[in-house]
Design an enzyme around this catalytic site. Structure first.
Site, PDB file in Angstrom:
ATOM      1  N   PHE A  46       0.863  -1.192   0.000  1.00 32.57           N
ATOM      2  CA  PHE A  46       0.000   0.000   0.000  1.00 32.57           C
ATOM      3  C   PHE A  46       0.891   1.231   0.000  1.00 32.57           C
ATOM      4  CE2 PHE A  46      -2.217   3.614   1.658  1.00 32.57           C
ATOM      5  CZ  PHE A  46      -3.419   3.559   0.971  1.00 32.57           C
ATOM      6  N   ASP A  83       9.354   3.113   1.953  1.00 35.70           N
ATOM      7  CA  ASP A  83       8.170   3.901   2.317  1.00 35.70           C
ATOM      8  C   ASP A  83       7.940   3.758   3.817  1.00 35.70           C
ATOM      9  OD1 ASP A  83       5.675   4.947   2.837  1.00 35.70           O
ATOM     10  OD2 ASP A  83       4.691   4.052   1.086  1.00 35.70           O
ATOM     11  N   LYS A 116       2.422  11.222   7.321  1.00 41.40           N
ATOM     12  CA  LYS A 116       1.588  10.935   8.497  1.00 41.40           C
ATOM     13  C   LYS A 116       2.067  11.665   9.770  1.00 41.40           C
ATOM     14  CE  LYS A 116      -1.024   7.090   6.870  1.00 41.40           C
ATOM     15  NZ  LYS A 116      -0.623   6.058   5.944  1.00 41.40           N
TER      16      LYS A 116
HETATM   17  C1  LIG Z   1      -0.897   6.122   4.440  1.00 40.05           C
HETATM   18  C2  LIG Z   1       0.178   5.612   3.571  1.00 40.05           C
HETATM   19  C3  LIG Z   1       0.444   6.182   2.320  1.00 40.05           C
HETATM   20  C4  LIG Z   1      -0.412   7.295   1.725  1.00 40.05           C
HETATM   21  O1  LIG Z   1      -0.439   8.425   2.494  1.00 40.05           O
HETATM   22  P1  LIG Z   1      -1.617   9.508   2.240  1.00 40.05           P
HETATM   23  O2  LIG Z   1      -1.233  10.655   3.113  1.00 40.05           O
HETATM   24  O3  LIG Z   1      -2.898   8.856   2.641  1.00 40.05           O
HETATM   25  O4  LIG Z   1      -1.588   9.842   0.796  1.00 40.05           O
HETATM   26  C5  LIG Z   1       1.509   5.691   1.588  1.00 40.05           C
HETATM   27  N1  LIG Z   1       2.268   4.682   2.053  1.00 40.05           N
HETATM   28  C6  LIG Z   1       2.039   4.097   3.240  1.00 40.05           C
HETATM   29  C7  LIG Z   1       2.922   2.998   3.710  1.00 40.05           C
HETATM   30  C8  LIG Z   1       0.973   4.521   4.035  1.00 40.05           C
HETATM   31  O5  LIG Z   1       0.710   3.920   5.198  1.00 40.05           O
END
Ligand SMILES: *Cc1c(COP(=O)(O)O)cnc(C)c1O
Length: 396
Positions: free
Chosen positions: A140, A225, A254
């Site tokens: 994700f 990520d 985040k």
């Molecule tokens: C939440 C998340 C995203 C996307 O972040 P948004 O601020 O919702 O666009 C990308 N990668 C990971 C691992 C995430 O948990």
């Protein structure tokens, strides 16, 4: 107005791209939230780890208000007196040469993809239009059209084509599978060190180290990520530290905004982020002084309150407690730091609703998994309460 009125309005006038629990939250403080009827809940989702510092942290609030009074937005057409200080703080904290600020996580992922492709053409010498990036199954990375193009989740991907080419999916946790997908056009491997949305999926020990070696061997960038796993959630500042690797780029978001403001970006080396020249990438709001002030305060709270160490210690404490629960409904309990996946042998949603009725907010993911991620400011007494209520609902 009562809860059901808000719910009615939301269902009628909003797009149904979420299926929220029916709790209408009105206010919050640290680990607690209150609904409009005054019921109190322990937040054990932390907005998918965007609230590692707890709700409405007074120091982040103060930084935000003070900055909002003075200067909020310049655009990058002009400089401001906050962004360079955020760069300095991130450089000192992480050791990365450079940072490129964005707003949402998905935009930061897009930024890393663009940097990797451009590096491929400018530095590695890949033929134009041929660059490939290898990602993990079950990944994700966000919701944009390019990012969902390399998702293997039918809900995220279905009916959104045509999809962006240039991505290959290898088996997450299996380094050989990544190796087998490499071609002369591979520019990067993009991975979550622990898959959050996947249900707190922790790959086998040594996986990330093997990936790093493969990347070095084939002159491929390693992009990690850490939007959800980073900034303390996993019990380290970054989850990749467990394997002692050094990625070429790290994507953060985040908790960088401390729950107040969307702030994201890419940490990288001079070689990777150096590919951008004026006019080749940007964002109107990215790197604005309000975001920079909030992000600096959000980072300060993580450091000053030892949230990384707390996450490590309290995570072990909670995991041990949860593992003591004996129930045939439990398939597996796994975790790193205050980040735990409780996988059941049956759908998790009914238990999530029962927990809500007992004053605990958690969220199910992938049908059978309950993700547990309280703010990193949580105390033992909160975790004891959480463990007890989980035990209660699983025993009944
Ligand atoms: C939440 C998340 C995203 C996307 O972040 P948004 O601020 O919702 O666009 C990308 N990668 C990971 C691992 C995430 O948990």
């Amino acid at each position: 107005m009562l809860s059901n009125k808000y719910i009615e309005l939301e269902e009628k006038l909003g797009a149904h791209n979420y299926h929220p629990l029916d709790v209408v939250i009105e206010k919050a403080k640290d680990v607690w939230v209150w609904d409009i009827e005054g019921n109190k809940y322990l937040d054990c989702l932390s907005a998918y780890s965007a609230l590692n510092q707890g709700h409405c942290h007074p120091k982040i609030y103060k930084a935000m208000i003070e900055q909002a009074k003075k200067l909020t937005l310049t655009s990058r057409a002009f400089r401001n007196d906050k962004l360079p200080l955020l760069y300095k703080k991130l450089n000192q904290l992480t050791g990365f040469d450079k940072f490129l600020p964005m707003n949402s996580g998905a935009e930061a992922v897009e930024t890393a993809i663009k940097a990797a492709r451009k590096w491929g053409y400018n530095v590695k010498g890949v033929q134009q239009e041929k660059a490939e990036i290898i990602v993990g199954s079950g990944n994700f990375h966000g919701r944009t059209t390019t990012i969902i193009s390399f998702s293997d989740d039918p809900d995220s991907k279905g009916n959104y084509g045509p999809y962006t080419p240039g991505f290959k999916i290898a088996e997450y946790g299996n380094a050989e599978s990544f190796k087998n997908n490499i071609t002369e056009n591979t520019v990067a491997i993009l991975l979550e060190p622990i898959q959050g949305e996947g249900g707190v999926i922790i790959p086998p020990e040594g996986f990330l180290k093997s990936i790093e070696n493969i990347c070095k061997e084939h002159n491929i960038l390693l992009i990690v990520d850490e939007i959800q796993s980073g900034l303390g959630r996993s019990g380290k500042l970054f989850a990749y530290e467990y394997e002692d690797v050094k990625p070429d780029m790290v994507i953060i978001g985040k908790a960088l905004g401390g729950g107040f403001y969307p702030v994201s970006g890419v940490l990288g080396t001079n070689e990777t982020l150096g590919v951008f020249e004026p006019g080749t990438h940007g964002s109107t709001f990215g790197g604005n002084p309000l975001a920079a002030a909030v992000a600096m305060a959000a980072l300060d709270v993580i450091i000053d309150e030892n949230l990384v160490e707390r996450s490590f210690e309290l995570g072990e404490y909670l995991l041990k407690k949860l593992k003591k629960i004996k129930s045939e409904k439990i398939k597996e309990i796994r975790g790193k730091g205050l980040w735990i996946g409780l996988e059941l042998n049956e759908p998790a949603r009914p238990y999530v609703i029962k927990l809500k009725e007992k004053g605990i907010l958690v969220k199910d993911t992938h049908e059978t998994i309950i993700r547990i991620a309280p703010p990193l400011t949580a105390k033992k007494k909160h975790l004891n309460m959480l463990a007890k209520k989980i035990k209660d609902v699983l025993k009944n």
